[in-house]
Design an enzyme around this catalytic site. Structure first.
Site, PDB file in Angstrom:
ATOM      1  N   LYS A  34     -23.753 -62.917 -96.406  1.00  0.00           N
ATOM      2  CA  LYS A  34     -24.963 -62.934 -97.233  1.00  0.00           C
ATOM      3  C   LYS A  34     -25.953 -61.853 -96.809  1.00  0.00           C
ATOM      4  O   LYS A  34     -26.458 -61.096 -97.649  1.00  0.00           O
ATOM      5  CB  LYS A  34     -25.608 -64.323 -97.134  1.00  0.00           C
ATOM      6  CG  LYS A  34     -27.004 -64.424 -97.710  1.00  0.00           C
ATOM      7  CD  LYS A  34     -27.480 -65.856 -97.680  1.00  0.00           C
ATOM      8  CE  LYS A  34     -27.616 -66.394 -96.292  1.00  0.00           C
ATOM      9  NZ  LYS A  34     -28.798 -65.856 -95.560  1.00  0.00           N
ATOM     10  N   THR A  35     -26.254 -61.790 -95.525  1.00  0.00           N
ATOM     11  CA  THR A  35     -27.235 -60.800 -95.042  1.00  0.00           C
ATOM     12  C   THR A  35     -26.740 -59.382 -95.302  1.00  0.00           C
ATOM     13  O   THR A  35     -27.521 -58.490 -95.653  1.00  0.00           O
ATOM     14  CB  THR A  35     -27.492 -60.998 -93.534  1.00  0.00           C
ATOM     15  OG1 THR A  35     -27.930 -62.341 -93.311  1.00  0.00           O
ATOM     16  CG2 THR A  35     -28.549 -60.038 -93.030  1.00  0.00           C
ATOM     17  N   ASP A 222     -34.212 -64.826 -99.936  1.00  0.00           N
ATOM     18  CA  ASP A 222     -33.090 -65.364 -99.161  1.00  0.00           C
ATOM     19  C   ASP A 222     -33.261 -66.870 -99.004  1.00  0.00           C
ATOM     20  O   ASP A 222     -34.380 -67.387 -99.015  1.00  0.00           O
ATOM     21  CB  ASP A 222     -33.072 -64.675 -97.798  1.00  0.00           C
ATOM     22  CG  ASP A 222     -31.863 -65.066 -96.967  1.00  0.00           C
ATOM     23  OD1 ASP A 222     -30.835 -65.450 -97.554  1.00  0.00           O
ATOM     24  OD2 ASP A 222     -31.939 -64.970 -95.729  1.00  0.00           O
ATOM     25  N   GLU A 223     -32.142 -67.583 -98.850  1.00  0.00           N
ATOM     26  CA  GLU A 223     -32.155 -69.044 -98.656  1.00  0.00           C
ATOM     27  C   GLU A 223     -32.948 -69.734 -99.770  1.00  0.00           C
ATOM     28  O   GLU A 223     -33.792 -70.608 -99.509  1.00  0.00           O
ATOM     29  CB  GLU A 223     -32.756 -69.398 -97.275  1.00  0.00           C
ATOM     30  CG  GLU A 223     -32.055 -68.745 -96.098  1.00  0.00           C
ATOM     31  CD  GLU A 223     -30.692 -69.343 -95.788  1.00  0.00           C
ATOM     32  OE1 GLU A 223     -30.235 -70.208 -96.562  1.00  0.00           O
ATOM     33  OE2 GLU A 223     -30.081 -68.938 -94.796  1.00  0.00           O
ATOM     34  N   GLN A 253     -25.867 -75.976 -98.799  1.00  0.00           N
ATOM     35  CA  GLN A 253     -26.594 -75.941 -97.525  1.00  0.00           C
ATOM     36  C   GLN A 253     -28.074 -76.281 -97.708  1.00  0.00           C
ATOM     37  O   GLN A 253     -28.907 -75.900 -96.881  1.00  0.00           O
ATOM     38  CB  GLN A 253     -26.443 -74.572 -96.865  1.00  0.00           C
ATOM     39  CG  GLN A 253     -25.004 -74.227 -96.508  1.00  0.00           C
ATOM     40  CD  GLN A 253     -24.893 -72.926 -95.762  1.00  0.00           C
ATOM     41  OE1 GLN A 253     -25.260 -72.822 -94.596  1.00  0.00           O
ATOM     42  NE2 GLN A 253     -24.377 -71.907 -96.436  1.00  0.00           N
ATOM     43  N   ARG A 604     -20.653 -73.911 -88.888  1.00  0.00           N
ATOM     44  CA  ARG A 604     -21.171 -73.056 -87.811  1.00  0.00           C
ATOM     45  C   ARG A 604     -20.045 -72.650 -86.864  1.00  0.00           C
ATOM     46  O   ARG A 604     -20.190 -71.703 -86.102  1.00  0.00           O
ATOM     47  CB  ARG A 604     -22.237 -73.780 -86.974  1.00  0.00           C
ATOM     48  CG  ARG A 604     -23.483 -74.276 -87.680  1.00  0.00           C
ATOM     49  CD  ARG A 604     -24.132 -73.252 -88.528  1.00  0.00           C
ATOM     50  NE  ARG A 604     -23.692 -73.377 -89.918  1.00  0.00           N
ATOM     51  CZ  ARG A 604     -23.866 -72.458 -90.848  1.00  0.00           C
ATOM     52  NH1 ARG A 604     -24.449 -71.332 -90.541  1.00  0.00           N
ATOM     53  NH2 ARG A 604     -23.455 -72.651 -92.077  1.00  0.00           N
TER      54      ARG A 604
END
Length: 758
Positions: A34-35, A222-223, A253, A604
């Site tokens: 994503k980043t 973002d998010e 998420q 994770r």
């Protein structure tokens, strides 16, 4: 440049990067880069001639913002550093300081943290003569914060309370009104105000709105699944002129509804922007196929989600295993023992391991186990550096120097170190200030009129002169020099030195670290003012301090784990009632969020994932027998508590025999030597050809007549027992069972795997 910026991207990532015009939503699954996509998209915009000052990117943590900013600068060295990348709160703090003169706001406003908010609420309760036992301070702070997330004023809350005849809400609205009055008098904003005041400014000042709409032609969020209503409105207002809005997130998420996040913001994005393009990122670069398969088996049980499934080309190695423990201490011992084994066998660092739990209270047993064995660890989310008493004292001095209207900071340090201003004198002065409608600082020079004695008046005047001298230095010297002068001239350091205890020595060391932090701020921040420093400190979050290279095992709650990754992850306390927590199992929305939280924890892990549960646990002073969490079953583990499905893996019974070398000289070249002896213990790992169980373990199609009072039953965890009572019917039927162990439990019939044996 186009080829250079997209050559290492997969097709979906490339599609997202090259879509520059109009609204775009990127559904980015865990570990899908994503980043990388966001930063490459910004770099691509710069490469086609977009002005860097016309791009705004916002996210939720300073850590994420700094990482993005650095990556953009690396991709586009000449222009990348000019792109505004920050958290929502940092941008809004900047916006409000710039526009303060236009919206009747003091430009040097302070930002109150949670501790400051609680202190103000305590003052409100005292002033309103409200019992703190009936209206908990933390609860009031939370309710006011949620109101601000929803853009509701004290008047809005009061109206809702009256409409619903809600007495508690009426009182809360009254507290909210006084709380806001005190913040205004102190020229302070809390975190909720930063977003709310920004939104209200954009809504009520068309010329300011137009200025920022013209300035920011391209907006990236973002998010996005974590945005609350106020943030949603902020983004919508700012982007409505050009609609070059790109939001990135993952509905699977979304785990912050308890602090105002609304999953509908991401699920309904195409309703708000019908012409929006949607791109799904599903190729995972973090985890193994086994981990992704288990995580998918869990999250697919949620109904209200965007269809997507992660896949990977990573090697099919590692494991997804369960660890069954007798109790919380046994759980900690087994986890610690397994970490020891893996360090010995696979040459891992301690920082390659993380332990997640649902509540902070669960960390204690792990901390005890690590200390006993000399294993280095860190707990994220407990006492922050800036929450230590001595640090808050020095910060209070700095805040008061910045803004003398700050009653909270003044009250904290007016007699720290001791200077003869007692509690009675301060209360009299505060009461006098309240009657006059002035800050306590202004009341000091009128102390005689407040009826204070000569000694108290002299002490107050001395304090006033001290702070005034610091104020006169504010614009003439650095923050570091001001802090150093405070330490000396206030007598703060001398008092600690005179105390000469281990505790006072530790406090001095912490203060020295604060001076180092201020030096670091002055070396790298463009705004070196006291105001800039205080703003930066106010916006620091728990996760911003995480250093993954420090050679320590990381302990944290599931919520704090979002956005991180580790080679080995232990998900602990996976028991019904603890995770999913409390009564959330009986509420579809809450259960869905708990399941998403489990999914976050599972994804994770890069190589090894362990699902841990204990048959008995003492937490919050109560001992409970447990059933394994339904999430273990959903992950594909069939009847994992029966031994026939287990395979030998690691020795846990000899944990106390482990002998460790000292870790003071531990590094990559000099690893700890561990003595270890293998014996039988069991952890279940599905074989490659085993089909995961799609059906939850805890279901029952049996009717009420099947369970009769007096019937003997067999429970897979608690053993044999007898039904002594029944409550409710159908799906709500609960059985009261007295087990042979002498303990009894009330269990929901449809949620237990129990057999009537006679």
């Amino acid at each position: 440049m186009k080829e250079l910026l997209t050559k290492n991207l997969n097709n979906s990532q490339k599609e997202a990067v090259l879509c520059t015009q109009g609204p775009l939503i990127i559904f980015a699954g865990a570990g899908t880069g994503k980043t990388r996509v966001i930063t490459h998209r910004i770099a691509y915009l710069l490469s086609i001639g977009v002005n860097p000052w016309s791009i705004l990117a916002v996210t939720f943590t300073n850590k994420a913002a700094l990482e993005m900013k650095q990556r953009i600068a690396d991709l586009m060295p000449e222009t990348g550093h000019n792109v505004w990348v920050s958290t929502f709160h940092a941008f809004c703090a900047y916006f409000l300081r710039i526009e303060a003169k236009n919206i009747a706001l003091a430009p040097d406003f302070l930002i109150y943290d949670f501790a400051d908010q609680k202190n103000v609420i305590k003052d409100c309760l005292k002033e309103l003569n409200i019992d703190e036992k009936k209206f908990k301070v933390s609860s009031i702070v939370d309710k006011i914060s949620r109101a601000k997330d929803d853009l509701k004023s004290p008047l809005d809350m009061a109206y809702e309370a009256e409409q619903n005849d809600d007495f508690n809400k009426v009182i809360t609205a009254k507290i909210y009104r006084l709380y806001q009055k005190k913040l205004n008098m102190a020229q302070a904003l809390d975190f909720g105000d930063l977003i709310m005041r920004t939104v209200l400014t954009l809504q009520h000042y068309p010329q300011i709105l137009e200025k920022y709409q013209l300035k920011y032609m391209y907006i990236l969020v973002d998010e996005y699944q974590d945005t609350n209503h106020a943030q949603y409105v902020f983004v919508k207002l700012l982007s409505q002129k050009h609609e070059n809005l790109c939001v990135c997130g993952d509905d699977d998420q979304s785990v912050y509804s308890w602090r105002g996040a609304d999953i509908k913001n991401i699920l309904d994005f195409k309703k708000d922007y019908p012409k929006a393009k949607a791109v799904k990122l599903e190729q995972n670069y973090r985890s193994t196929p086994k981990i992704l398969a288990a995580a998918w088996q869990v999250v697919k049980n949620n109904n209200n989600r965007v269809p997507k499934q992660l896949w990977t080309q990573n090697p099919d190695e590692g494991c997804v295993s369960t660890i069954k423990a007798l109790n919380e201490n046994d759980e900690a011992e087994k986890v610690t023992s397994l970490i020891a084994t893996k360090i010995r066998q696979y040459q891992y660092n301690f920082s390659d391991f993380a332990i997640f739990y649902r509540t902070n209270a669960q960390s204690r047993t792990f901390e005890d186990a690590f200390r006993r064995n000399g294993m280095p660890y860190m707990v994220i989310g407990t006492l922050r550096f800036y929450d230590r008493a001595e640090i808050k004292d020095i910060m209070a001095y700095l805040k008061l120097i910045q803004n003398t209207n700050d009653n909270v900071s003044l009250k904290r340090i007016i007699n720290v170190p001791r200077r003869g201003i007692g509690k009675t004198s301060l209360e009299a002065l505060e009461k006098f200030a309240l009657l006059k409608g002035i800050p306590i600082w202004d009341a000091i020079v009128l102390a005689k009129d407040a009826g204070l004695g000569k000694n108290a008046v002299n002490a107050l005047n001395s304090f006033h002169r001290l702070i005034t001298a610091f104020i006169n230095l504010k614009d003439k010297t650095s923050v570091k020099e001001i802090a150093q002068k405070i330490l000396v001239h206030s007598g703060y350091i001398k008092e600690l030195e005179d105390e000469n205890t281990q505790e006072s020595k530790t406090k001095i060391e912490n203060i020295q670290e604060l001076i180092s932090a201020i030096t670091d701020f002055e070396n790298r921040s463009p705004d070196k003012s006291l105001s800039g420093y205080l703003t930066q400190i106010a916006l620091v979050s728990d996760i911003d301090n995480l250093d993954s290279s420090n050679g320590k095992v990381t302990l944290m709650t599931f919520h704090l784990a979002k956005g991180l990754e580790f080679n080995n992850v232990f998900l602990c306390g996976l028991e019904e009632g603890l995770f999913p927590i409390g009564e959330s199992a009986y509420d579809p929305e809450n259960l869905s969020e708990e399941r998403r939280l489990m999914y976050v924890g599972m994804t994770r892990a890069k190589k090894h994932l362990y699902l841990c549960w204990a048959t008995e646990r003492t937490i919050f002073g109560k001992t409970k027998w447990n059933m394994p969490s339904r999430f273990i079953s959903e992950a594909g583990f069939k009847e994992e508590f029966t031994k026939r499905n287990f395979i030998p893996e690691h020795n846990f019974s000899t944990f106390n025999k482990l002998k460790w070398n000292k870790y003071t000289n531990y590094n990559n070249k000099n690893r700890a030597q561990i003595k270890y002896q293998d014996e039988d213990s069991y952890a279940y790992i599905p074989s490659d050809n085993e089909v995961p169980n799609d059906k939850p373990l805890y279901t029952s199609q049996k009717n009420d007549d099947y369970y009769k009072i007096g019937s003997k039953v067999l429970h897979p965890v608690f053993g044999k027992g007898k039904i002594i009572d029944k409550v409710g019917a159908d799906d709500d039927l609960k059985l009261v069972i007295l087990f042979d162990s002498g303990k009894w439990k009330k269990l929901l019939a449809k949620a237990i795997n129990i057999t009537v044996i006679e």
